[in-house]
Design an enzyme around this catalytic site. Sequence first.
Site, mmCIF file in Angstrom:
data_model
loop_
_atom_site.group_PDB
_atom_site.id
_atom_site.type_symbol
_atom_site.label_atom_id
_atom_site.label_comp_id
_atom_site.label_asym_id
_atom_site.label_seq_id
_atom_site.Cartn_x
_atom_site.Cartn_y
_atom_site.Cartn_z
ATOM 1 N N ASP A 29 -4.512 27.766 38.087
ATOM 2 C CA ASP A 29 -3.151 27.246 38.148
ATOM 3 C C ASP A 29 -2.723 26.797 36.746
ATOM 4 O O ASP A 29 -3.500 26.186 36.027
ATOM 5 C CB ASP A 29 -3.106 26.061 39.134
ATOM 6 N N ASN A 84 -0.176 24.884 51.230
ATOM 7 C CA ASN A 84 1.118 24.235 51.423
ATOM 8 C C ASN A 84 2.059 25.235 52.085
ATOM 9 O O ASN A 84 2.102 26.405 51.697
ATOM 10 C CB ASN A 84 1.692 23.782 50.076
ATOM 11 N N GLY A 90 5.532 21.226 50.958
ATOM 12 C CA GLY A 90 5.589 21.257 49.492
ATOM 13 C C GLY A 90 5.334 22.624 48.889
ATOM 14 O O GLY A 90 4.925 22.725 47.735
ATOM 15 N N GLN A 91 5.600 23.679 49.666
ATOM 16 C CA GLN A 91 5.397 25.033 49.125
ATOM 17 C C GLN A 91 6.505 25.356 48.124
ATOM 18 O O GLN A 91 7.689 25.308 48.469
ATOM 19 C CB GLN A 91 5.408 26.060 50.271
ATOM 20 N N SER A 92 6.111 25.669 46.888
ATOM 21 C CA SER A 92 7.122 25.973 45.862
ATOM 22 C C SER A 92 7.146 27.445 45.494
ATOM 23 O O SER A 92 8.122 27.924 44.916
ATOM 24 C CB SER A 92 6.882 25.123 44.615
ATOM 25 N N HIS A 97 -0.726 31.385 49.264
ATOM 26 C CA HIS A 97 -1.800 31.073 48.313
ATOM 27 C C HIS A 97 -2.632 29.919 48.847
ATOM 28 O O HIS A 97 -2.124 29.000 49.468
ATOM 29 C CB HIS A 97 -1.243 30.731 46.922
ATOM 30 N N HIS A 99 -4.915 26.889 47.513
ATOM 31 C CA HIS A 99 -5.323 26.094 46.350
ATOM 32 C C HIS A 99 -6.801 25.742 46.497
ATOM 33 O O HIS A 99 -7.255 25.341 47.584
ATOM 34 C CB HIS A 99 -4.563 24.763 46.300
#
Length: 111
Positions: A29, A84, A90-92, A97, A99
């Site tokens: 990341d 997320n 809080g998925q941006s 994906h 983490h």
Amino acid sequence: MDCIFCKIVTGEISSKKIFEDELCLAFYDTAPAAPVHALVIPKQHVSSVLEADDEGLLGHLLSVARDIAKSEGLSESGFRLVINTGKDGGQSVNHLHIHILGGRSLAWPPG
Ligand code: 5GP
Ligand code: ZN
């Protein structure tokens, strides 16, 4: 498609790659939230875990995430795998994906 992670898969956007096979890609990341912060993504665009209908792919992503936690030396200290999802999650980035977070004690519950 205008998706950052699809562009990482094609190489249009560079990444610090950790692992790759025919189904998935893992990379660090760019805004690490912990000393070890990596992401595992499917190569095919899947918007979120809600749209992921391939059990085999989901299992594979989880297994690869676990193996990366191990190869990053987190087996003994522990780590966290996170997906997320959506607004409250809080998925941006709208490309599925996982983490992989570790290298420090992680608070629970999340904020
Ligand atoms: P989310 O917030 O959707 O769960 O996670 C998206 C993650 O992708 C964030 O931790 C963010 O730092 C990371 N990220 C966003 N853009 C890039 C990028 O271009 N390259 C890499 N390696 N990570 C990214
Ligand atoms: Zn995508």
